[in-house]
Write an enzyme that holds these catalytic residues in place. Structure first.
Site, PDB file in Angstrom:
ATOM      1  N   GLY A  10       0.828  -1.217   0.000  1.00 36.41           N
ATOM      2  CA  GLY A  10       0.000   0.000   0.000  1.00 36.41           C
ATOM      3  C   GLY A  10       0.857   1.260   0.000  1.00 36.41           C
ATOM      4  O   GLY A  10       2.066   1.203   0.238  1.00 36.41           O
ATOM      5  N   HIS A 169      -0.987   9.578  13.339  1.00 36.20           N
ATOM      6  CA  HIS A 169       0.307  10.220  13.095  1.00 36.20           C
ATOM      7  C   HIS A 169       0.262  11.733  13.286  1.00 36.20           C
ATOM      8  O   HIS A 169       1.296  12.367  13.456  1.00 36.20           O
ATOM      9  CB  HIS A 169       0.876   9.825  11.726  1.00 36.20           C
ATOM     10  CG  HIS A 169       0.267  10.553  10.569  1.00 36.20           C
ATOM     11  ND1 HIS A 169      -0.897  10.156   9.983  1.00 36.20           N
ATOM     12  CD2 HIS A 169       0.671  11.648   9.885  1.00 36.20           C
ATOM     13  CE1 HIS A 169      -1.183  10.977   8.991  1.00 36.20           C
ATOM     14  NE2 HIS A 169      -0.251  11.898   8.905  1.00 36.20           N
ATOM     15  N   HIS A 231      -7.508  12.379  13.077  1.00 32.50           N
ATOM     16  CA  HIS A 231      -6.622  13.548  13.053  1.00 32.50           C
ATOM     17  C   HIS A 231      -7.304  14.845  13.535  1.00 32.50           C
ATOM     18  O   HIS A 231      -6.761  15.583  14.349  1.00 32.50           O
ATOM     19  CB  HIS A 231      -6.072  13.783  11.649  1.00 32.50           C
ATOM     20  CG  HIS A 231      -5.405  12.577  11.049  1.00 32.50           C
ATOM     21  ND1 HIS A 231      -4.733  11.646  11.795  1.00 32.50           N
ATOM     22  CD2 HIS A 231      -5.297  12.159   9.759  1.00 32.50           C
ATOM     23  CE1 HIS A 231      -4.248  10.711  10.999  1.00 32.50           C
ATOM     24  NE2 HIS A 231      -4.578  10.996   9.753  1.00 32.50           N
TER      25      HIS A 231
END
Ligand code: BG6
Length: 453
Positions: A10, A169, A231
């Site tokens: 991916g 992240h 996020h």
């Protein structure tokens, strides 16, 4: 150390994971010896895979030759639990020292999470209490609240919470880590961080990219689950949380969870889909998946009574931009010459990392005119080299058993409750097709009477 990436063919592998592992290698941060086992269903020889990865990663990689000796590719259908016996033999064949870390990174679509996790546990590759074996989940953790709960139950029946890393992240980004410092290390901000002084908060995460090759995953997810559940909500939680009793991991997460408990979505949710989305690879021709979301939310706490938070994210916008804009209320003022502008604090996440404080001052000259002024801090300008990429920081934290920048289960649970509520309403809302950023932004701006561009 053995670092296995499931779903290695991916985008994430070439976009983030290999570049991050490479930088850590260059900075001597990876425990030696180490191997990176890339697992995917597509058949490849290791050499061909490594070459393809090199062709895709951006930038200079002077030590690539030496680094890439540590990459292996293993073809395997990870949806078949039986296949893990072969994977187990393959990794034993690498002859890594027994005391090293075993990190399993699940970069697959979320519905594979329970299958892979269970197979690793059943084959004793991930062992309860053995703190050298750790599992990392890419976001979103689950597809909704029920699936997330089921995955979590499965994990915690068989391994310790401290072996589980649910990655977001954004939390590894420099400027997100900076939010709490700016808020709590400065009297000037801490004392005015509330509804009496702040008029609104905008959180924007715009991207020029399309869904590219990720249609299969993205169409089940959409912007709501791909960006907002994780996020944007994490960013919001850092901005809106109350002061913790101390700046430790548990106390901070306790306060973040309360933000989700008090979050209330205003009825107007704006969904958009970029023109051409239906022609992307693996997208059904009748898909109503959103590639754009505009959300207006309130945090029903003492601190934030009636303060709107606007969350906006979309693909195929004119540029990539991520920022937070805190707009303060008008000052009660008596200036006749020049209308003072509202103060604002902009936290720039991308492309620049920085902070801009806008305030009013006297214009130079004989007359007492007010004019807007800026204090501009560039986070990177005085630093040599680049700040660590989010994934670099987070992978290093997994190696060092530090989960403070990872999401705790109750944060995920709280955010899914809200997202599930929005998802239920989605089919009653219009889906605006946009061919360019301005079209969809105009709808948001007119609906909420705010400026975004
Ligand atoms: C990922 C999403 O989590 O974040 C992607 O799955 C998105 O769709 C990406 O492109 C954005 O992250 P960044 O760090 O590039 O802003």
């Amino acid at each position: 150390m053995l670092f296995t990436i499931f779903g290695a063919t991916g985008d994430l592998t070439t976009k983030k994971l290999i570049p991050a592992l490479y930088r850590l290698y260059e900075e001597d941060q990876l425990p030696e010896p180490f191997k990176i086992m890339c697992v995917g269903r597509r058949s490849y020889e290791t050499d061909a895979f490594v070459q393809e990865v090199r062709a895709k990663v951006d930038g200079a990689y002077p030590d690539w030759e030496a680094f890439s000796q540590n990459i292996h590719y293993y073809t395997m259908d990870f949806s078949d639990p039986e296949a893990f016996a072969g994977y187990g033999e393959e990794i034993s064949g690498l002859n890594l020292p027994k005391h090293g870390d075993r990190i399993y990174y699940l970069a697959t679509a979320p519905h594979y999470f329970p299958i892979i996790a269970k197979a690793l546990i059943d084959h004793r590759l991930l062992v309860k209490g053995d703190m050298r074996s750790k599992i990392v989940f890419e976001k979103p953790f689950g597809e909704d609240l029920d699936s997330a709960k089921a995955y979590n139950r499965l994990l915690l029946e068989s391994i310790e919470e401290s072996q589980v890393y649910r990655i977001d992240h954004y939390l590894g980004k420099e400027m997100l880590q900076n939010i709490l410092t700016v808020r709590f290390a400065n009297k000037i901000f801490e004392s005015i961080w509330d509804h009496e002084n702040i008029e609104s908060v905008k959180i924007l995460a715009l991207e020029s990219e399309t869904v590219k090759q990720r249609g299969g995953y993205y169409d089940r997810s959409g912007a709501l689950k791909d960006m907002v559940q994780n996020h944007l909500f994490q960013t919001l939680a850092l901005i809106a949380m109350d002061s913790p009793m101390g700046l430790n991991d548990t106390l901070i997460k306790n306060e973040k969870v309360k933000v989700f408990e008090h979050l209330h979505v205003a009825d107007e949710v704006i969904f958009g889909q970029y023109e051409g989305y239906l022609n992307e690879k693996d997208i059904p021709l009748d898909s109503r998946t959103e590639t754009f979301v505009g959300l207006k939310v309130f945090v029903n706490s003492q601190r934030w009574r009636n303060t709107p938070f606007y969350l906006v994210t979309g693909k195929k916008m004119s540029k990539k931009l991520a920022e937070i804009v805190v707009t303060f209320k008008n000052a009660s003022c008596f200036f006749e010459k020049g209308q003072p502008e509202k103060n604002s604090l902009k936290i720039e996440i991308y492309p620049r990392e920085g902070i801009i404080l806008q305030f009013n001052g006297k214009a130079p000259g004989l007359q007492a005119y007010t004019m807007p002024m800026k204090l501009d801090y560039c986070h990177m300008c005085n630093v040599v080299g680049n700040s660590a990429e989010a994934y670099e920081k987070l992978i290093l934290d997994v190696i060092h058993d530090d989960s403070s920048l990872f999401t705790r289960w109750d944060e995920i649970e709280g955010s899914w409750k809200i997202i599930d509520g929005i998802s239920r309403l989605k089919r009653f809302e219009p889906l605006y097709i946009y061919s360019k950023e301005e079209e969809i932004m105009k709808i948001v701006e007119e609906r909420w009477k705010i400026g975004l561009m």
